[in-house]
Motif scaffolding. Structure first.
Motif, PDB file in Angstrom:
ATOM      1  N   PRO A  36      39.316  49.243   9.450  1.00  0.00           N
ATOM      2  CA  PRO A  36      40.681  49.774   9.294  1.00  0.00           C
ATOM      3  C   PRO A  36      41.601  48.839   8.522  1.00  0.00           C
ATOM      4  CG  PRO A  36      39.929  50.075  11.550  1.00  0.00           C
ATOM      5  CD  PRO A  36      38.916  49.204  10.862  1.00  0.00           C
ATOM      6  N   ARG A  37      41.459  47.545   8.698  1.00  0.00           N
ATOM      7  CA  ARG A  37      42.304  46.584   7.980  1.00  0.00           C
ATOM      8  C   ARG A  37      41.895  46.495   6.509  1.00  0.00           C
ATOM      9  NH1 ARG A  37      46.590  46.980   9.314  1.00  0.00           N
ATOM     10  NH2 ARG A  37      47.110  45.100   8.179  1.00  0.00           N
ATOM     11  N   GLU A  38      40.599  46.548   6.260  1.00  0.00           N
ATOM     12  CA  GLU A  38      40.131  46.547   4.871  1.00  0.00           C
ATOM     13  C   GLU A  38      40.633  47.798   4.161  1.00  0.00           C
ATOM     14  OE1 GLU A  38      35.966  46.199   2.315  1.00  0.00           O
ATOM     15  OE2 GLU A  38      35.882  46.567   4.462  1.00  0.00           O
ATOM     16  N   SER A  39      40.528  48.926   4.821  1.00  0.00           N
ATOM     17  CA  SER A  39      41.011  50.190   4.265  1.00  0.00           C
ATOM     18  C   SER A  39      42.513  50.133   3.990  1.00  0.00           C
ATOM     19  CB  SER A  39      40.681  51.335   5.222  1.00  0.00           C
ATOM     20  OG  SER A  39      41.121  52.558   4.696  1.00  0.00           O
ATOM     21  N   PHE A  40      43.262  49.549   4.920  1.00  0.00           N
ATOM     22  CA  PHE A  40      44.708  49.407   4.725  1.00  0.00           C
ATOM     23  C   PHE A  40      45.005  48.669   3.428  1.00  0.00           C
ATOM     24  CE2 PHE A  40      48.286  46.501   4.820  1.00  0.00           C
ATOM     25  CZ  PHE A  40      49.346  47.386   4.983  1.00  0.00           C
ATOM     26  N   TRP A  41      44.347  47.530   3.207  1.00  0.00           N
ATOM     27  CA  TRP A  41      44.632  46.714   2.032  1.00  0.00           C
ATOM     28  C   TRP A  41      44.167  47.383   0.738  1.00  0.00           C
ATOM     29  CZ3 TRP A  41      48.085  43.114   1.777  1.00  0.00           C
ATOM     30  CH2 TRP A  41      48.463  42.439   2.932  1.00  0.00           C
ATOM     31  N   ILE A  42      43.024  48.046   0.763  1.00  0.00           N
ATOM     32  CA  ILE A  42      42.573  48.777  -0.431  1.00  0.00           C
ATOM     33  C   ILE A  42      43.604  49.833  -0.804  1.00  0.00           C
ATOM     34  CG2 ILE A  42      40.832  50.374  -1.335  1.00  0.00           C
ATOM     35  CD1 ILE A  42      38.776  48.841   0.434  1.00  0.00           C
ATOM     36  N   ASN A  43      44.044  50.603   0.168  1.00  0.00           N
ATOM     37  CA  ASN A  43      45.026  51.648  -0.112  1.00  0.00           C
ATOM     38  C   ASN A  43      46.375  51.066  -0.504  1.00  0.00           C
ATOM     39  OD1 ASN A  43      43.660  54.234   0.256  1.00  0.00           O
ATOM     40  ND2 ASN A  43      43.243  53.427   2.294  1.00  0.00           N
ATOM     41  N   PHE A  44      46.756  49.945   0.072  1.00  0.00           N
ATOM     42  CA  PHE A  44      48.000  49.277  -0.303  1.00  0.00           C
ATOM     43  C   PHE A  44      47.987  48.943  -1.790  1.00  0.00           C
ATOM     44  CE2 PHE A  44      50.285  45.317  -1.099  1.00  0.00           C
ATOM     45  CZ  PHE A  44      51.551  45.654  -0.659  1.00  0.00           C
ATOM     46  N   TYR A  45      46.901  48.334  -2.254  1.00  0.00           N
ATOM     47  CA  TYR A  45      46.799  47.982  -3.665  1.00  0.00           C
ATOM     48  C   TYR A  45      46.742  49.220  -4.545  1.00  0.00           C
ATOM     49  CZ  TYR A  45      46.211  42.936  -3.112  1.00  0.00           C
ATOM     50  OH  TYR A  45      46.411  41.613  -2.849  1.00  0.00           O
ATOM     51  N   LYS A  46      45.905  50.184  -4.172  1.00  0.00           N
ATOM     52  CA  LYS A  46      45.774  51.401  -4.990  1.00  0.00           C
ATOM     53  C   LYS A  46      47.101  52.145  -5.080  1.00  0.00           C
ATOM     54  CE  LYS A  46      40.924  52.116  -5.063  1.00  0.00           C
ATOM     55  NZ  LYS A  46      39.900  53.046  -5.414  1.00  0.00           N
ATOM     56  N   ASN A  47      47.837  52.231  -3.972  1.00  0.00           N
ATOM     57  CA  ASN A  47      49.131  52.918  -3.976  1.00  0.00           C
ATOM     58  C   ASN A  47      50.189  52.146  -4.744  1.00  0.00           C
ATOM     59  OD1 ASN A  47      48.117  55.053  -2.507  1.00  0.00           O
ATOM     60  ND2 ASN A  47      48.693  54.169  -0.547  1.00  0.00           N
ATOM     61  N   SER A  48      49.941  50.867  -4.996  1.00  0.00           N
ATOM     62  CA  SER A  48      50.860  50.042  -5.788  1.00  0.00           C
ATOM     63  C   SER A  48      50.564  50.171  -7.281  1.00  0.00           C
ATOM     64  CB  SER A  48      50.747  48.570  -5.368  1.00  0.00           C
ATOM     65  OG  SER A  48      51.100  48.425  -4.018  1.00  0.00           O
ATOM     66  N   GLY A  49      49.556  50.947  -7.626  1.00  0.00           N
ATOM     67  CA  GLY A  49      49.212  51.165  -9.031  1.00  0.00           C
ATOM     68  C   GLY A  49      48.353  50.081  -9.648  1.00  0.00           C
ATOM     69  N   VAL A  50      47.765  49.237  -8.812  1.00  0.00           N
ATOM     70  CA  VAL A  50      46.922  48.151  -9.293  1.00  0.00           C
ATOM     71  C   VAL A  50      45.545  48.704  -9.629  1.00  0.00           C
ATOM     72  CG1 VAL A  50      45.829  45.981  -8.604  1.00  0.00           C
ATOM     73  CG2 VAL A  50      48.170  46.464  -7.909  1.00  0.00           C
ATOM     74  N   GLU A  51      44.992  48.275 -10.770  1.00  0.00           N
ATOM     75  CA  GLU A  51      43.626  48.665 -11.102  1.00  0.00           C
ATOM     76  C   GLU A  51      42.667  47.888 -10.229  1.00  0.00           C
ATOM     77  OE1 GLU A  51      41.935  49.667 -15.002  1.00  0.00           O
ATOM     78  OE2 GLU A  51      43.782  48.735 -15.742  1.00  0.00           O
ATOM     79  N   MET A  52      41.655  48.597  -9.711  1.00  0.00           N
ATOM     80  CA  MET A  52      40.745  47.969  -8.754  1.00  0.00           C
ATOM     81  C   MET A  52      39.291  48.247  -9.086  1.00  0.00           C
ATOM     82  SD  MET A  52      42.723  48.496  -5.187  1.00  0.00           S
ATOM     83  CE  MET A  52      41.691  47.253  -4.433  1.00  0.00           C
ATOM     84  N   TYR A  53      38.451  47.363  -8.599  1.00  0.00           N
ATOM     85  CA  TYR A  53      37.009  47.534  -8.694  1.00  0.00           C
ATOM     86  C   TYR A  53      36.454  48.320  -7.514  1.00  0.00           C
ATOM     87  CZ  TYR A  53      36.975  43.962 -12.353  1.00  0.00           C
ATOM     88  OH  TYR A  53      37.179  43.251 -13.510  1.00  0.00           O
ATOM     89  N   ASN A  54      37.226  48.476  -6.446  1.00  0.00           N
ATOM     90  CA  ASN A  54      36.730  49.173  -5.263  1.00  0.00           C
ATOM     91  C   ASN A  54      36.416  50.627  -5.576  1.00  0.00           C
ATOM     92  OD1 ASN A  54      38.609  46.924  -4.234  1.00  0.00           O
ATOM     93  ND2 ASN A  54      37.401  47.466  -2.436  1.00  0.00           N
ATOM     94  N   ILE A  55      35.294  51.086  -5.041  1.00  0.00           N
ATOM     95  CA  ILE A  55      34.893  52.480  -5.196  1.00  0.00           C
ATOM     96  C   ILE A  55      35.434  53.287  -4.025  1.00  0.00           C
ATOM     97  CG2 ILE A  55      32.922  54.057  -5.274  1.00  0.00           C
ATOM     98  CD1 ILE A  55      31.310  51.675  -6.458  1.00  0.00           C
ATOM     99  N   ASN A  56      35.205  52.786  -2.815  1.00  0.00           N
ATOM    100  CA  ASN A  56      35.625  53.476  -1.600  1.00  0.00           C
ATOM    101  C   ASN A  56      36.979  52.952  -1.144  1.00  0.00           C
ATOM    102  OD1 ASN A  56      33.168  54.871  -1.417  1.00  0.00           O
ATOM    103  ND2 ASN A  56      32.216  53.149  -0.383  1.00  0.00           N
ATOM    104  N   THR A  57      37.715  53.792  -0.437  1.00  0.00           N
ATOM    105  CA  THR A  57      38.988  53.366   0.135  1.00  0.00           C
ATOM    106  C   THR A  57      38.906  53.249   1.647  1.00  0.00           C
ATOM    107  OG1 THR A  57      39.761  55.642   0.254  1.00  0.00           O
ATOM    108  CG2 THR A  57      40.349  54.384  -1.713  1.00  0.00           C
TER     109      THR A  57
END
Length: 120
Positions: free
Chosen positions: A79-100
């Motif tokens: 849940p914490r990993e998911s929180f941070w992935i979504n935080f970055y993605k929702n901030s418009g940051v380009e990411m290497y993560n496939i899953n959220t």
């Protein structure tokens, strides 16, 4: 007694400013050189070279004197990993993560990626 640290980290590509967020377990928080295990981040590291990546701990999720089993990891760390992935993605940051959803390594995907190219 061996202490295990479970934490969420970010890895930043200093060439293109893309990020990867992941979860990791370690017995120490010092000299952490772990950059990630997801498919895209691995390819990026092979292409750009590890020297072009920086990592930092975003959040220490758990400090325990034993290893968490798969169910505990899923309940505590994902849940914490998911929180941070979504935080970055929702901030418009380009990411290497496939899953959220904070799935292990974020490396499960359909299809294949081309082999890493060699740097000039």
């Amino acid at each position: 007694m061996t202490i295990s640290y479970y934490y969420i980290y970010e890895t930043k590509n200093v060439v293109n400013n893309k990020f990867y967020v992941g979860a990791h377990k370690s017995h120490t928080l010092e000299n952490n050189t772990y950059l990630g295990s997801g498919r895209h981040i691995k390819h990026a590291i092979a292409f750009y070279g590890a020297e072009n990546f920086q990592n930092r701990i975003l959040e220490i999720v758990a400090v325990v004197d034993k290893s968490l089993n798969h169910k505990q990891w899923s309940e505590v760390v994902h849940p914490r990993e998911s929180f941070w992935i979504n935080f970055y993605k929702n901030s418009g940051v380009e990411m290497y993560n496939i899953n959220t959803d904070g799935a292990f390594g974020g490396s499960t995907t359909h299809g294949t990626l081309p082999a890493p190219r060699t740097r000039p």
